[in-house]
Motif scaffolding. Structure first.
Motif, mmCIF file in Angstrom:
data_model
loop_
_atom_site.group_PDB
_atom_site.id
_atom_site.type_symbol
_atom_site.label_atom_id
_atom_site.label_comp_id
_atom_site.label_asym_id
_atom_site.label_seq_id
_atom_site.Cartn_x
_atom_site.Cartn_y
_atom_site.Cartn_z
ATOM 1 N N UNK A 113 -11.792 17.609 15.914
ATOM 2 C CA UNK A 113 -12.376 16.966 14.732
ATOM 3 C C UNK A 113 -12.311 17.926 13.548
ATOM 4 N N UNK A 114 -12.664 19.181 13.789
ATOM 5 C CA UNK A 114 -12.628 20.196 12.726
ATOM 6 C C UNK A 114 -11.243 20.276 12.097
ATOM 7 N N UNK A 115 -10.216 20.389 12.929
ATOM 8 C CA UNK A 115 -8.868 20.570 12.387
ATOM 9 C C UNK A 115 -8.354 19.311 11.703
ATOM 10 N N UNK A 116 -8.737 18.131 12.201
ATOM 11 C CA UNK A 116 -8.370 16.890 11.517
ATOM 12 C C UNK A 116 -8.963 16.864 10.113
ATOM 13 N N UNK A 117 -10.220 17.289 9.991
ATOM 14 C CA UNK A 117 -10.854 17.300 8.676
ATOM 15 C C UNK A 117 -10.184 18.322 7.748
ATOM 16 N N UNK A 118 -9.839 19.468 8.293
ATOM 17 C CA UNK A 118 -9.209 20.494 7.467
ATOM 18 C C UNK A 118 -7.841 20.027 6.961
ATOM 19 N N UNK A 119 -7.121 19.270 7.787
ATOM 20 C CA UNK A 119 -5.837 18.724 7.343
ATOM 21 C C UNK A 119 -6.038 17.795 6.152
ATOM 22 N N UNK A 120 -7.152 17.046 6.156
ATOM 23 C CA UNK A 120 -7.440 16.162 5.030
ATOM 24 C C UNK A 120 -7.615 16.898 3.717
ATOM 25 N N UNK A 121 -7.971 18.177 3.798
ATOM 26 C CA UNK A 121 -8.162 18.964 2.576
ATOM 27 C C UNK A 121 -7.099 20.014 2.368
ATOM 28 N N UNK A 122 -5.890 19.716 2.836
ATOM 29 C CA UNK A 122 -4.844 20.739 2.787
ATOM 30 C C UNK A 122 -4.450 21.144 1.364
ATOM 31 N N UNK A 123 -4.749 20.309 0.382
ATOM 32 C CA UNK A 123 -4.412 20.667 -0.998
ATOM 33 C C UNK A 123 -5.511 21.480 -1.678
ATOM 34 N N UNK A 124 -6.650 21.672 -1.004
ATOM 35 C CA UNK A 124 -7.725 22.493 -1.565
ATOM 36 C C UNK A 124 -7.416 23.956 -1.248
ATOM 37 N N UNK A 125 -7.153 24.733 -2.244
ATOM 38 C CA UNK A 125 -6.710 26.112 -2.024
ATOM 39 C C UNK A 125 -7.849 27.046 -1.646
ATOM 40 N N UNK A 126 -9.046 26.745 -2.113
ATOM 41 C CA UNK A 126 -10.193 27.593 -1.816
ATOM 42 C C UNK A 126 -10.789 27.213 -0.455
ATOM 43 N N UNK B 182 1.516 6.430 -11.999
ATOM 44 C CA UNK B 182 1.774 7.007 -10.683
ATOM 45 C C UNK B 182 3.120 6.587 -10.110
ATOM 46 N N UNK B 183 3.823 5.708 -10.800
ATOM 47 C CA UNK B 183 5.082 5.177 -10.286
ATOM 48 C C UNK B 183 6.054 6.311 -9.986
ATOM 49 N N UNK B 184 6.653 6.268 -8.800
ATOM 50 C CA UNK B 184 7.663 7.223 -8.348
ATOM 51 C C UNK B 184 7.102 8.602 -8.005
ATOM 52 N N UNK C 194 0.826 -1.204 0.000
ATOM 53 C CA UNK C 194 0.000 0.000 0.000
ATOM 54 C C UNK C 194 0.864 1.259 0.000
ATOM 55 N N UNK C 195 1.925 1.251 0.802
ATOM 56 C CA UNK C 195 2.805 2.422 0.866
ATOM 57 C C UNK C 195 3.466 2.696 -0.480
ATOM 58 N N UNK C 196 3.842 1.649 -1.189
ATOM 59 C CA UNK C 196 4.440 1.827 -2.512
ATOM 60 C C UNK C 196 3.417 2.331 -3.524
ATOM 61 N N UNK C 197 2.179 1.899 -3.383
ATOM 62 C CA UNK C 197 1.134 2.338 -4.301
ATOM 63 C C UNK C 197 0.850 3.834 -4.165
ATOM 64 N N UNK C 198 0.844 4.333 -2.930
ATOM 65 C CA UNK C 198 0.483 5.738 -2.718
ATOM 66 C C UNK C 198 1.691 6.667 -2.706
ATOM 67 N N UNK C 199 2.900 6.121 -2.825
ATOM 68 C CA UNK C 199 4.078 6.964 -2.905
ATOM 69 C C UNK C 199 4.732 7.305 -1.581
ATOM 70 N N UNK D 69 3.618 11.030 -2.305
ATOM 71 C CA UNK D 69 2.256 10.786 -1.835
ATOM 72 C C UNK D 69 1.318 11.973 -2.055
ATOM 73 N N UNK D 70 1.821 13.219 -1.931
ATOM 74 C CA UNK D 70 0.912 14.354 -2.111
ATOM 75 C C UNK D 70 0.444 14.461 -3.559
ATOM 76 N N UNK D 71 1.219 13.896 -4.494
ATOM 77 C CA UNK D 71 0.796 13.931 -5.898
ATOM 78 C C UNK D 71 -0.116 12.760 -6.243
ATOM 79 N N UNK D 72 0.098 11.598 -5.643
ATOM 80 C CA UNK D 72 -0.845 10.491 -5.879
ATOM 81 C C UNK D 72 -2.204 10.825 -5.271
ATOM 82 N N UNK D 73 -2.202 11.582 -4.169
ATOM 83 C CA UNK D 73 -3.470 12.022 -3.577
ATOM 84 C C UNK D 73 -4.249 12.870 -4.569
ATOM 85 N N UNK D 74 -3.555 13.741 -5.253
ATOM 86 C CA UNK D 74 -4.211 14.572 -6.255
ATOM 87 C C UNK D 74 -4.685 13.803 -7.474
ATOM 88 N N UNK D 75 -4.161 12.599 -7.668
ATOM 89 C CA UNK D 75 -4.577 11.748 -8.788
ATOM 90 C C UNK D 75 -5.731 10.822 -8.395
#
Length: 237
Positions: free
Chosen positions: A95-108, A67-69, A46-51, A72-78
């Motif tokens: 809980x709020x901040x945990x959820x916000x961390x999950x969307x850290x790549x959302x700029x808006x 997705x090879x190589x 699993x770790x190799x799959x997600x980078x 992880x932040x780029x495989x998340x975007x894929x």
């Protein structure tokens, strides 16, 4: 329908090779389970799959997207998200901040708030506990928070590393039912699970790894009974 393909993957840590030409195929809308004895390379796969770790050889792709190589932040975007063993919540954050961390790549911020609000409607218990530190949640609530956080970016595939670890038998059933529901909604679920009998009830496809190598692939219907499964674990087929 999307398909993730792992082809002849080699991976390891330092000079120690863990995976040897492992291959796997999983599709959106299905639950794919990975079984095998402790130390056989399931989590490494699993770790190799997600980078999280870089494969030594082989290929990981979603449809025609290689997705090879990728880190992880780029495989998340894929469209590939992973929920680590134990859920991986940040216990001192709300809980709020945990959820916000999950969307850290959302700029808006507006888009992120809208997505979190959608998930709070789906998981109303999290709304009730919104300002509570995640470490004060029950085991089941932490698991729900982990799933919701992984869904922030609407992944095509969600990878679970032993989601039932440390949970009561009732909560094991709840988590596996949740995984099956995600698949019915069109998410591809790839799951490592030691609770084999329960997991096989929701699995559409299964793989068995032994000593870092493919030992079996098929459906739960292809495995006649516990004796045959044990035979696979010990090196049959």
């Amino acid at each position: 329908m999307s398909e993730i393909t792992v082809e002849n993957l080699d991976a390891g840590y330092g000079s120690v090779q863990i995976l040897h030409e492992v291959s796997l195929t999983a599709r959106t809308g299905e639950v794919t389970c990975i079984f095998g004895p402790n130390g056989c390379g399931k989590s490494t796969l699993l770790k190799a799959m997600v980078g999280v770790i870089d494969p030594w050889a082989g290929r990981v792709s979603i449809d025609d997207d290689d997705l090879t190589h990728l880190p992880s932040h780029r495989t998340l975007g894929r469209g590939l998200a992973m929920m680590p063993q134990g859920g991986g919540v940040f216990p001192h954050l709300s809980v709020r901040d945990n959820l916000r961390i999950g969307g850290y790549t959302i700029r808006s911020r507006k888009q992120l708030d809208e997505r979190i609000d959608e998930l709070l409607k789906e998981f109303p218990r999290l709304r009730e506990r919104y300002g509570v530190p995640a470490g004060q949640l029950s085991g089941g609530e932490q698991m729900i928070l982990s799933i919701a956080r992984a869904l922030i970016l609407n992944p095509r595939f969600l990878l679970f590393d032993e989601p039932s670890a440390g949970l009561s038998p009732k909560l094991v059933g709840d988590v596996l039912a949740r995984a099956a529901e995600l698949a019915r909604r069109g998410v591809g679920v790839i799951m490592i699970e030691q609770n084999i009998r329960e997991a096989m009830r929701v699995a559409d496809r299964m793989y068995v790894l032994v000593a870092g190598r493919n030992r079996f692939e098929g459906t739960p219907a292809d495995v006649k009974d516990d004796r045959e499964l044990m035979h696979l674990y010990l090196g049959g087929r």
